[in-house]
Design a protein around this motif. Structure first.
Motif, PDB file in Angstrom:
ATOM      1  N   GLU A   2      31.703  47.196  70.295  1.00 59.35           N
ATOM      2  CA  GLU A   2      32.004  48.313  69.637  1.00 59.35           C
ATOM      3  C   GLU A   2      33.364  48.057  68.653  1.00 59.35           C
ATOM      4  O   GLU A   2      33.993  47.099  68.775  1.00 59.35           O
ATOM      5  CB  GLU A   2      32.602  49.525  70.328  1.00 59.35           C
ATOM      6  N   ASN A   3      33.531  48.491  67.363  1.00 52.40           N
ATOM      7  CA  ASN A   3      34.288  48.435  66.383  1.00 52.40           C
ATOM      8  C   ASN A   3      35.722  48.593  67.126  1.00 52.40           C
ATOM      9  O   ASN A   3      36.132  50.121  67.414  1.00 52.40           O
ATOM     10  CB  ASN A   3      33.919  48.923  65.222  1.00 52.40           C
ATOM     11  N   GLU A   6      37.322  51.972  65.530  1.00 51.00           N
ATOM     12  CA  GLU A   6      36.511  53.241  65.950  1.00 51.00           C
ATOM     13  C   GLU A   6      37.197  53.774  67.101  1.00 51.00           C
ATOM     14  O   GLU A   6      37.285  54.946  67.180  1.00 51.00           O
ATOM     15  CB  GLU A   6      35.181  53.020  65.790  1.00 51.00           C
ATOM     16  N   ILE A   9      40.814  55.434  66.327  1.00 47.25           N
ATOM     17  CA  ILE A   9      40.588  56.371  65.852  1.00 47.25           C
ATOM     18  C   ILE A   9      40.293  57.369  66.713  1.00 47.25           C
ATOM     19  O   ILE A   9      40.681  58.593  66.640  1.00 47.25           O
ATOM     20  CB  ILE A   9      39.657  56.354  64.605  1.00 47.25           C
ATOM     21  N   GLU A  10      39.245  57.160  67.695  1.00 44.05           N
ATOM     22  CA  GLU A  10      38.557  58.063  68.825  1.00 44.05           C
ATOM     23  C   GLU A  10      39.914  58.316  69.614  1.00 44.05           C
ATOM     24  O   GLU A  10      40.227  59.826  70.008  1.00 44.05           O
ATOM     25  CB  GLU A  10      37.684  57.342  69.524  1.00 44.05           C
ATOM     26  N   ASN A  13      42.270  60.726  67.847  1.00 45.69           N
ATOM     27  CA  ASN A  13      41.992  62.078  67.800  1.00 45.69           C
ATOM     28  C   ASN A  13      42.248  62.860  69.189  1.00 45.69           C
ATOM     29  O   ASN A  13      42.355  63.995  69.033  1.00 45.69           O
ATOM     30  CB  ASN A  13      40.345  62.205  67.459  1.00 45.69           C
TER      31      ASN A  13
END
Length: 105
Positions: A2-3, A6, A9-10, A13
């Motif tokens: 997985e990046n 990302e 960012i997750e 959030n």
């Protein structure tokens, strides 16, 4: 794999959603008249219940009484605490200087 961006960012959030939820709850408490009973104000102030009753009897703590039931407004309790500030030596000296300067003979 997985990046990692990302994942970041997750996570951000998720943090943002939780902070927003906390802000909503805090604003709700600030804008409402939150009433506490004797036990709640005792826990809030970290004082024993008999101490709260003693302060009520001596009219030292802001309270409301309806049909022998005591209520305490959180805003009033917070203001009462803030008014009990002990001045520092510097603040006392500044007040004394102001008094002397304003009350010259």
């Amino acid at each position: 794999m997985e990046n990692p961006f990302e994942i970041i960012i997750e996570k951000l959030n998720g943090i943002e959603k939780r902070m927003h939820s906390i802000e909503i709850k805090l604003n709700g408490l600030e804008n409402s008249n939150y009433l506490m009973d004797t036990k709640q104000v005792s826990e809030y102030l970290k004082l024993a219940v008999p101490t709260i009753y003693d302060k009520v009897h001596k009219r030292e703590i802001p309270h409301h009484k309806i049909a022998s039931k005591l209520y305490f407004d959180k805003k009033e309790i917070d203001n009462w605490i803030l008014k009990a500030k002990i001045l520092t030596k510097i603040e006392i000296n500044m007040l004394a200087e102001d008094y002397i300067n304003n009350n010259k003979i």
